[in-house]
Scaffold this motif. Structure first.
Motif, PDB file in Angstrom:
ATOM      1  N   ALA A   9      -6.462   5.587  -2.566  1.00 61.39           N
ATOM      2  CA  ALA A   9      -7.653   5.042  -3.228  1.00 61.39           C
ATOM      3  C   ALA A   9      -7.291   4.142  -4.407  1.00 61.39           C
ATOM      4  O   ALA A   9      -7.900   3.082  -4.590  1.00 61.39           O
ATOM      5  CB  ALA A   9      -8.564   6.173  -3.694  1.00 61.39           C
ATOM      6  N   THR A  10      -6.305   4.529  -5.198  1.00 63.48           N
ATOM      7  CA  THR A  10      -5.958   3.720  -6.369  1.00 63.48           C
ATOM      8  C   THR A  10      -5.385   2.361  -5.958  1.00 63.48           C
ATOM      9  O   THR A  10      -5.635   1.357  -6.625  1.00 63.48           O
ATOM     10  CB  THR A  10      -4.970   4.466  -7.287  1.00 63.48           C
ATOM     11  N   ALA A  11      -4.646   2.312  -4.851  1.00 68.28           N
ATOM     12  CA  ALA A  11      -4.105   1.029  -4.370  1.00 68.28           C
ATOM     13  C   ALA A  11      -5.228   0.138  -3.845  1.00 68.28           C
ATOM     14  O   ALA A  11      -5.236  -1.077  -4.082  1.00 68.28           O
ATOM     15  CB  ALA A  11      -3.060   1.263  -3.283  1.00 68.28           C
ATOM     16  N   VAL A  12      -6.163   0.736  -3.140  1.00 65.83           N
ATOM     17  CA  VAL A  12      -7.288  -0.032  -2.605  1.00 65.83           C
ATOM     18  C   VAL A  12      -8.168  -0.527  -3.748  1.00 65.83           C
ATOM     19  O   VAL A  12      -8.595  -1.686  -3.759  1.00 65.83           O
ATOM     20  CB  VAL A  12      -8.074   0.803  -1.570  1.00 65.83           C
ATOM     21  N   VAL A  31      -3.614  -4.241   2.355  1.00 67.27           N
ATOM     22  CA  VAL A  31      -3.232  -3.130   1.489  1.00 67.27           C
ATOM     23  C   VAL A  31      -2.380  -2.111   2.255  1.00 67.27           C
ATOM     24  O   VAL A  31      -1.401  -1.582   1.713  1.00 67.27           O
ATOM     25  CB  VAL A  31      -4.472  -2.458   0.870  1.00 67.27           C
ATOM     26  N   GLU A  32      -2.720  -1.847   3.512  1.00 62.74           N
ATOM     27  CA  GLU A  32      -1.929  -0.903   4.316  1.00 62.74           C
ATOM     28  C   GLU A  32      -0.494  -1.418   4.485  1.00 62.74           C
ATOM     29  O   GLU A  32       0.462  -0.642   4.425  1.00 62.74           O
ATOM     30  CB  GLU A  32      -2.585  -0.688   5.673  1.00 62.74           C
ATOM     31  N   ARG A  33      -0.350  -2.710   4.710  1.00 61.95           N
ATOM     32  CA  ARG A  33       0.981  -3.314   4.858  1.00 61.95           C
ATOM     33  C   ARG A  33       1.794  -3.111   3.582  1.00 61.95           C
ATOM     34  O   ARG A  33       2.971  -2.757   3.621  1.00 61.95           O
ATOM     35  CB  ARG A  33       0.839  -4.802   5.175  1.00 61.95           C
ATOM     36  N   GLN A  34       1.176  -3.301   2.431  1.00 57.46           N
ATOM     37  CA  GLN A  34       1.865  -3.155   1.154  1.00 57.46           C
ATOM     38  C   GLN A  34       2.170  -1.695   0.831  1.00 57.46           C
ATOM     39  O   GLN A  34       3.136  -1.414   0.135  1.00 57.46           O
ATOM     40  CB  GLN A  34       1.044  -3.775   0.044  1.00 57.46           C
ATOM     41  N   ALA A  35       1.337  -0.769   1.319  1.00 58.11           N
ATOM     42  CA  ALA A  35       1.520   0.648   1.017  1.00 58.11           C
ATOM     43  C   ALA A  35       2.656   1.284   1.799  1.00 58.11           C
ATOM     44  O   ALA A  35       3.132   2.360   1.462  1.00 58.11           O
ATOM     45  CB  ALA A  35       0.215   1.406   1.272  1.00 58.11           C
ATOM     46  N   ARG A  36       3.096   0.640   2.871  1.00 61.80           N
ATOM     47  CA  ARG A  36       4.144   1.219   3.714  1.00 61.80           C
ATOM     48  C   ARG A  36       5.481   1.193   3.049  1.00 61.80           C
ATOM     49  O   ARG A  36       5.938   0.475   2.326  1.00 61.80           O
ATOM     50  CB  ARG A  36       4.240   0.486   5.048  1.00 61.80           C
TER      51      ARG A  36
END
Length: 157
Positions: free
Chosen positions: A14-17, A152-157
């Protein structure tokens, strides 16, 4: 008024999004034919202002917005407080309110709920075409949220 809500689950905390969604300039990366510029010294918090310019050439319009509510998520775990941001739209073409919530979920995921309640000028357009504008908004913001989620999912990996 044209009202709609779009919900999308994101495979990122949530914080990244939240951080991605409140980086106003990035909205232009996800929304077609849109550029965003911040017009206040600070881009964050209540009172921050920004303008989304959407369209091509003479068919483009400005959508100025002011942040009225700013509550970042309390964390990334289920049960942590969701984040909520609301803006007031004060342009010549689009007036009303928009906002989003970011709700932490289990497994490092979250849910984004984006809602808008707007009037398009001239006002008779909204009065007669409200359902079509709501459908267009749902489809457009659904695509924007999917593009944001991929980013965001790409960056979170």
């Amino acid at each position: 008024m044209a009202r709609f809500t779009v919900t999308h689950q994101v495979e990122a905390p949530a914080t990244a999004v939240w951080s991605a969604l409140v980086d106003w300039r990035r909205h232009g990366d996800w929304a077609p034919l849109t550029r965003v510029r911040v017009t206040t010294p600070r881009p964050d918090g209540v009172g921050a202002q920004f303008v989304a310019r959407t369209g091509i050439g003479r068919l483009a319009f400005d959508d100025p917005m002011t942040v009225e509510l700013w509550q970042p998520p309390g964390g990334d775990a289920p049960g942590d407080a969701p984040g909520r941001c609301e803006v007031v739209k004060s342009g010549r073409v689009v007036l009303g309110r928009a906002g989003f919530s970011v709700l932490p979920l289990a497994g490092g995921r979250c849910r984004v709920d984006w809602d808008e309640d707007v009037t398009v000028t001239p006002h008779r357009i909204t009065r007669f075409a409200g359902p079509a504008l709501s459908l267009t908004g749902r489809l457009g913001f659904g695509a924007t949220l999917r593009a944001m989620a991929k980013d965001v999912e790409r960056q979170a990996r």
